[in-house]
Design an enzyme around this catalytic site. Sequence first.
Site, PDB file in Angstrom:
ATOM      1  N   ILE A  30       0.819  -1.207   0.000  1.00 47.79           N
ATOM      2  CA  ILE A  30       0.000   0.000   0.000  1.00 47.79           C
ATOM      3  C   ILE A  30       0.868   1.278   0.000  1.00 47.79           C
ATOM      4  O   ILE A  30       0.388   2.363  -0.348  1.00 47.79           O
ATOM      5  CB  ILE A  30      -0.984  -0.017   1.196  1.00 47.79           C
ATOM      6  CG1 ILE A  30      -2.196   0.855   0.939  1.00 47.79           C
ATOM      7  CG2 ILE A  30      -0.296   0.343   2.494  1.00 47.79           C
ATOM      8  CD1 ILE A  30      -3.121   0.332  -0.097  1.00 47.79           C
ATOM      9  N   GLU A  88       8.249  -3.927  10.358  1.00 47.38           N
ATOM     10  CA  GLU A  88       6.984  -3.256  10.655  1.00 47.38           C
ATOM     11  C   GLU A  88       5.863  -4.260  10.952  1.00 47.38           C
ATOM     12  O   GLU A  88       5.121  -4.093  11.913  1.00 47.38           O
ATOM     13  CB  GLU A  88       6.610  -2.400   9.425  1.00 47.38           C
ATOM     14  CG  GLU A  88       5.524  -1.381   9.651  1.00 47.38           C
ATOM     15  CD  GLU A  88       5.104  -0.744   8.323  1.00 47.38           C
ATOM     16  OE1 GLU A  88       3.929  -0.805   7.985  1.00 47.38           O
ATOM     17  OE2 GLU A  88       5.996  -0.208   7.620  1.00 47.38           O
ATOM     18  N   HIS A  93       7.224 -11.880   5.142  1.00 49.69           N
ATOM     19  CA  HIS A  93       6.837 -11.462   3.799  1.00 49.69           C
ATOM     20  C   HIS A  93       8.064 -11.107   2.980  1.00 49.69           C
ATOM     21  O   HIS A  93       9.077 -10.667   3.518  1.00 49.69           O
ATOM     22  CB  HIS A  93       5.873 -10.271   3.832  1.00 49.69           C
ATOM     23  CG  HIS A  93       6.327  -9.117   4.663  1.00 49.69           C
ATOM     24  ND1 HIS A  93       6.235  -9.112   6.035  1.00 49.69           N
ATOM     25  CD2 HIS A  93       6.898  -7.935   4.326  1.00 49.69           C
ATOM     26  CE1 HIS A  93       6.716  -7.973   6.506  1.00 49.69           C
ATOM     27  NE2 HIS A  93       7.139  -7.247   5.488  1.00 49.69           N
TER      28      HIS A  93
END
Length: 132
Positions: A30, A88, A93
């Site tokens: 995002i 974060e 990932h």
Amino acid sequence: MPSIFTKIINGEIPCYKIAEDERFFAFLDINPLAKGHTLVVPKQETDYLFDLEDNLLAAMNVFAKKVALAQKKVIPCKRVGVAVLGLEVPHAHIHLIPMNSEADVNFRNPKLQLEAQEFEKIAQAIRSQLEL
Ligand code: AMP
């Protein structure tokens, strides 16, 4: 509590989905460093990438490869860069970032501000080239 990525995988939080199979899920970041910046995550919630079991980690890289090949067909770039930070979000990932130079994968760079319509257009284009 489930991670934000588990909520995305479960459809509780929206995302610009790129691909999914039984074990993995890919969606647009995002806050992209480049158009097409994608995250690949295992559905099994594990904080640290290198805590994943060997076969799962290997399969995750193969899944990421398929996404990267589709990104490369759609986004003009020299290569798709691979990065792992995980500072974060505590759900393993892989970042797949279309790049033309080393500077394009500097996480201190300002992130692109894209309209929803553009995210959707990019996601759709990458999906159209995917061969899972
Ligand atoms: P890091 O854990 O340091 O690898 O960074 C986490 C990445 O997840 C960042 O690049 C964020 O922009 C991205 N991210 C966080 N929340 C979302 C979300 N809801 N949808 C898409 N990407 C996200």
